[in-house]
Design a protein around this motif. Structure first.
Motif, PDB file in Angstrom:
ATOM      1  N   GLY A 166       0.824  -1.207   0.000  1.00  0.00           N
ATOM      2  CA  GLY A 166       0.000   0.000   0.000  1.00  0.00           C
ATOM      3  C   GLY A 166       0.851   1.246   0.000  1.00  0.00           C
ATOM      4  N   ILE A 195      -4.576   3.805   2.108  1.00  0.00           N
ATOM      5  CA  ILE A 195      -4.341   2.704   3.039  1.00  0.00           C
ATOM      6  C   ILE A 195      -4.871   3.071   4.420  1.00  0.00           C
ATOM      7  CG2 ILE A 195      -2.378   1.784   1.781  1.00  0.00           C
ATOM      8  CD1 ILE A 195      -0.535   3.160   3.759  1.00  0.00           C
ATOM      9  N   HIS A 241      -2.586  -1.094  -2.807  1.00  0.00           N
ATOM     10  CA  HIS A 241      -3.705  -0.436  -2.130  1.00  0.00           C
ATOM     11  C   HIS A 241      -3.425   1.058  -1.996  1.00  0.00           C
ATOM     12  CE1 HIS A 241      -5.594  -4.201  -0.723  1.00  0.00           C
ATOM     13  NE2 HIS A 241      -4.347  -4.642  -0.732  1.00  0.00           N
ATOM     14  N   ARG A 242      -4.441   1.850  -2.269  1.00  0.00           N
ATOM     15  CA  ARG A 242      -4.356   3.281  -2.071  1.00  0.00           C
ATOM     16  C   ARG A 242      -5.756   3.818  -2.074  1.00  0.00           C
ATOM     17  NH1 ARG A 242      -4.091   8.036  -4.975  1.00  0.00           N
ATOM     18  NH2 ARG A 242      -2.763   9.603  -4.055  1.00  0.00           N
TER      19      ARG A 242
END
Length: 139
Positions: A74, A106, A103-104
């Motif tokens: 992330g 997070i 992931h973003r």
């Protein structure tokens, strides 16, 4: 995040390729400080958090991280804006399905604003994910 990560039972490793950024600052509160990803010994149980999403080497770092088959990746950033890492990874030839592993934003959606709050939200999200719980990653 390093200090809290250690307190939460994570092995916290700071990867800082630019040694000059560490000079004149107190030692990070993690378990180790290394200067490249190879020294971080990434594997299938590794969670990677990139806290500086504007650095030029983020694309290369993420490409190497994705190739290491890490458990979770992330990077910090605002949910309404596409992260600069996406274009960087595309330029490096990384397929969209691999880019989607990053992931973003997070962390848990708790309205975190300060660095300490962001660290807490991020670690809480990682703990929830590791334990198979719906930690609230959706924004």
């Amino acid at each position: 995040m390093l200090r809290l990560g250690v307190d939460a039972g994570f092995q916290a490793v700071l990867v800082e390729p630019d040694e000059s950024r560490l000079q004149g600052t107190p030692r990070a509160h993690g378990d180790r400080v290394v200067h490249d990803l190879a020294a971080a010994e990434l594997d299938e149980s590794t969670d990677v958090v990139l806290s500086d999403h504007h650095r030029a080497e983020i694309g290369t770092v993420l490409k190497e991280t994705l190739a290491a088959r890490t458990r979770w990746i992330g990077t910090l950033g605002k949910p309404a804006i596409e992260g600069p890492h996406v274009a960087m990874l595309r330029e490096l030839g990384v397929p969209d399905e691999q880019i989607a592993r990053v992931h973003r934003p997070i962390g848990l959606n708790i309205g975190a604003r300060t660095p300490a709050e962001i660290a807490i939200a991020t670690l809480a999200g990682l703990i929830a994910d590791r334990n198979g719980r719906p930690g609230g990653f959706a924004f």
